[in-house]
Scaffold this motif. Structure first.
Motif, mmCIF file in Angstrom:
data_model
loop_
_atom_site.group_PDB
_atom_site.id
_atom_site.type_symbol
_atom_site.label_atom_id
_atom_site.label_comp_id
_atom_site.label_asym_id
_atom_site.label_seq_id
_atom_site.Cartn_x
_atom_site.Cartn_y
_atom_site.Cartn_z
ATOM 1 N N ARG A 32 -17.655 -14.342 13.713
ATOM 2 C CA ARG A 32 -17.811 -15.171 12.523
ATOM 3 C C ARG A 32 -16.452 -15.475 11.900
ATOM 4 O O ARG A 32 -16.189 -16.608 11.483
ATOM 5 C CB ARG A 32 -18.718 -14.486 11.508
ATOM 6 N N ILE A 33 -15.576 -14.474 11.827
ATOM 7 C CA ILE A 33 -14.237 -14.672 11.274
ATOM 8 C C ILE A 33 -13.498 -15.746 12.076
ATOM 9 O O ILE A 33 -12.879 -16.643 11.512
ATOM 10 C CB ILE A 33 -13.451 -13.340 11.254
ATOM 11 N N GLU A 34 -13.600 -15.644 13.388
ATOM 12 C CA GLU A 34 -12.959 -16.625 14.271
ATOM 13 C C GLU A 34 -13.537 -18.026 14.045
ATOM 14 O O GLU A 34 -12.790 -19.004 13.940
ATOM 15 C CB GLU A 34 -13.162 -16.196 15.725
ATOM 16 N N GLU A 35 -14.862 -18.133 13.957
ATOM 17 C CA GLU A 35 -15.509 -19.426 13.726
ATOM 18 C C GLU A 35 -15.106 -20.036 12.388
ATOM 19 O O GLU A 35 -15.032 -21.258 12.256
ATOM 20 C CB GLU A 35 -17.027 -19.271 13.801
ATOM 21 N N LEU A 36 -14.852 -19.189 11.395
ATOM 22 C CA LEU A 36 -14.429 -19.669 10.080
ATOM 23 C C LEU A 36 -12.957 -20.077 10.061
ATOM 24 O O LEU A 36 -12.477 -20.633 9.077
ATOM 25 C CB LEU A 36 -14.672 -18.581 9.021
ATOM 26 N N GLY A 37 -12.235 -19.766 11.129
ATOM 27 C CA GLY A 37 -10.809 -20.088 11.181
ATOM 28 C C GLY A 37 -9.963 -19.158 10.325
ATOM 29 O O GLY A 37 -8.860 -19.502 9.918
ATOM 30 N N ILE A 38 -10.474 -17.972 10.066
ATOM 31 C CA ILE A 38 -9.765 -16.986 9.243
ATOM 32 C C ILE A 38 -8.957 -16.072 10.150
ATOM 33 O O ILE A 38 -9.461 -15.583 11.161
ATOM 34 C CB ILE A 38 -10.757 -16.149 8.397
ATOM 35 N N THR A 39 -7.714 -15.850 9.780
ATOM 36 C CA THR A 39 -6.871 -14.886 10.482
ATOM 37 C C THR A 39 -6.659 -13.695 9.552
ATOM 38 O O THR A 39 -6.134 -13.857 8.444
ATOM 39 C CB THR A 39 -5.500 -15.507 10.846
ATOM 40 N N LEU A 40 -7.100 -12.532 10.002
ATOM 41 C CA LEU A 40 -6.898 -11.331 9.184
ATOM 42 C C LEU A 40 -5.439 -10.900 9.263
ATOM 43 O O LEU A 40 -4.856 -10.884 10.352
ATOM 44 C CB LEU A 40 -7.795 -10.191 9.658
ATOM 45 N N PRO A 41 -4.864 -10.523 8.129
ATOM 46 C CA PRO A 41 -3.493 -10.001 8.153
ATOM 47 C C PRO A 41 -3.500 -8.586 8.724
ATOM 48 O O PRO A 41 -4.561 -7.964 8.849
ATOM 49 C CB PRO A 41 -3.111 -9.990 6.671
ATOM 50 N N PRO A 42 -2.330 -8.053 9.062
ATOM 51 C CA PRO A 42 -2.287 -6.649 9.485
ATOM 52 C C PRO A 42 -2.783 -5.761 8.332
ATOM 53 O O PRO A 42 -2.550 -6.069 7.164
ATOM 54 C CB PRO A 42 -0.808 -6.388 9.755
ATOM 55 N N ALA A 43 -3.484 -4.692 8.670
ATOM 56 C CA ALA A 43 -3.961 -3.769 7.629
ATOM 57 C C ALA A 43 -2.762 -3.193 6.895
ATOM 58 O O ALA A 43 -1.795 -2.749 7.519
ATOM 59 C CB ALA A 43 -4.802 -2.667 8.239
ATOM 60 N N PRO A 44 -2.801 -3.216 5.566
ATOM 61 C CA PRO A 44 -1.655 -2.719 4.796
ATOM 62 C C PRO A 44 -1.579 -1.196 4.789
ATOM 63 O O PRO A 44 -2.558 -0.511 5.062
ATOM 64 C CB PRO A 44 -1.926 -3.258 3.393
ATOM 65 N N SER A 45 -0.413 -0.704 4.451
ATOM 66 C CA SER A 45 -0.221 0.737 4.277
ATOM 67 C C SER A 45 -0.021 1.017 2.793
ATOM 68 O O SER A 45 0.316 0.114 2.026
ATOM 69 C CB SER A 45 0.984 1.216 5.083
ATOM 70 N N PRO A 46 -0.215 2.257 2.359
ATOM 71 C CA PRO A 46 -0.033 2.591 0.942
ATOM 72 C C PRO A 46 1.401 2.306 0.484
ATOM 73 O O PRO A 46 2.344 2.452 1.258
ATOM 74 C CB PRO A 46 -0.329 4.092 0.874
ATOM 75 N N LYS A 47 1.544 1.888 -0.769
ATOM 76 C CA LYS A 47 2.864 1.597 -1.337
ATOM 77 C C LYS A 47 3.393 2.766 -2.171
ATOM 78 O O LYS A 47 4.447 2.666 -2.779
ATOM 79 C CB LYS A 47 2.800 0.339 -2.207
ATOM 80 N N ALA A 48 2.640 3.872 -2.198
ATOM 81 C CA ALA A 48 3.049 5.067 -2.936
ATOM 82 C C ALA A 48 2.356 6.268 -2.295
ATOM 83 O O ALA A 48 1.886 6.173 -1.165
ATOM 84 C CB ALA A 48 2.693 4.928 -4.415
ATOM 85 N N ASN A 49 2.241 7.372 -3.010
ATOM 86 C CA ASN A 49 1.705 8.616 -2.471
ATOM 87 C C ASN A 49 0.195 8.713 -2.673
ATOM 88 O O ASN A 49 -0.289 9.396 -3.573
ATOM 89 C CB ASN A 49 2.413 9.809 -3.123
ATOM 90 N N TYR A 50 -0.563 7.993 -1.844
ATOM 91 C CA TYR A 50 -2.028 8.045 -1.883
ATOM 92 C C TYR A 50 -2.570 7.625 -0.528
ATOM 93 O O TYR A 50 -1.850 7.066 0.295
ATOM 94 C CB TYR A 50 -2.602 7.142 -2.986
ATOM 95 N N ASN A 51 -3.847 7.890 -0.296
ATOM 96 C CA ASN A 51 -4.495 7.503 0.950
ATOM 97 C C ASN A 51 -5.138 6.135 0.772
ATOM 98 O O ASN A 51 -5.747 5.870 -0.260
ATOM 99 C CB ASN A 51 -5.551 8.539 1.334
ATOM 100 N N ILE A 52 -5.033 5.272 1.771
ATOM 101 C CA ILE A 52 -5.577 3.922 1.682
ATOM 102 C C ILE A 52 -7.102 3.934 1.621
ATOM 103 O O ILE A 52 -7.719 3.074 1.020
ATOM 104 C CB ILE A 52 -5.038 3.035 2.833
ATOM 105 N N ILE A 53 -7.735 4.935 2.242
ATOM 106 C CA ILE A 53 -9.188 5.062 2.176
ATOM 107 C C ILE A 53 -9.560 6.529 2.030
ATOM 108 O O ILE A 53 -8.773 7.423 2.319
ATOM 109 C CB ILE A 53 -9.906 4.497 3.433
#
Length: 178
Positions: A26-47
């Motif tokens: 579906r993402i491809e059909e919508l023409g959406i390009t996902l960016p690279p998953a970001p990393s934390p910008k400080a001392n915390y867990n992303i998830i």
């Protein structure tokens, strides 16, 4: 009567539940390009996974695919940063949330429900349309996941500043399939 193995496999496949939508397609059909998953910008867990199938995703920034950050306050006294500027920022933050889901889960079809999105908008004191800015994130989540999976609860608040002067910061709670 014993059925040949090919008939058994065919019958078994017919009985298994099927996904009607494959999210990456579906993402491809919508023409959406996902960016690279970001990393934390400080001392915390992303998830953080808690209570088994719940995923709490930390605040995400409005990073574009080229790595640039959408910055600036939104509102009449903000040197021209409009609702549209904020909407674009929220859309990019939403795409970054989806990238994190994909990196963590491996397959976006494992998302059972986007439960809640919480957005903070860097805005002037007299700006009262944070909810319209946050539509950028909600709209892209609905485009990608559709109903009912992408349909979520949401909160939007304004603040007078955010780290790195970013225009929005958005976090999410996602239920994943067991």
């Amino acid at each position: 009567m014993i059925l040949p193995p090919t008939i058994c496999r065919t019958a078994r496949r017919a009985l298994l539940p099927k996904r009607l939508i494959h999210i990456e397609k579906r993402i491809e059909e919508l023409g959406i390009t996902l960016p690279p998953a970001p990393s934390p910008k400080a001392n915390y867990n992303i998830i953080c996974h808690a209570s088994g199938n719940m995923m709490y995703i930390s605040g995400h920034l409005p990073l574009k695919a080229d790595g640039s950050l959408i910055v600036g306050r939104i509102g009449p006294d903000s040197d021209g940063n409009t609702i549209e500027h904020g909407y674009e920022a929220a859309r990019h933050a939403g795409l970054n949330l989806v990238s994190t889901m994909k990196e963590q889960l491996g397959d976006l079809d494992k998302v059972e429900q986007v439960v809640k999105v919480f957005g903070i908008v860097n805005s002037t004191e007299d700006f009262k349309s944070q909810h319209l800015v946050m539509d950028g994130c909600s709209d892209v989540i609905m485009e990608i996941f559709g109903k009912p999976v992408g349909y979520h609860a949401r909160s939007a608040i304004g603040t007078n500043t955010l780290p790195l002067d970013m225009s929005v910061e958005i976090e999410a709670i996602v239920q994943v399939k067991p």
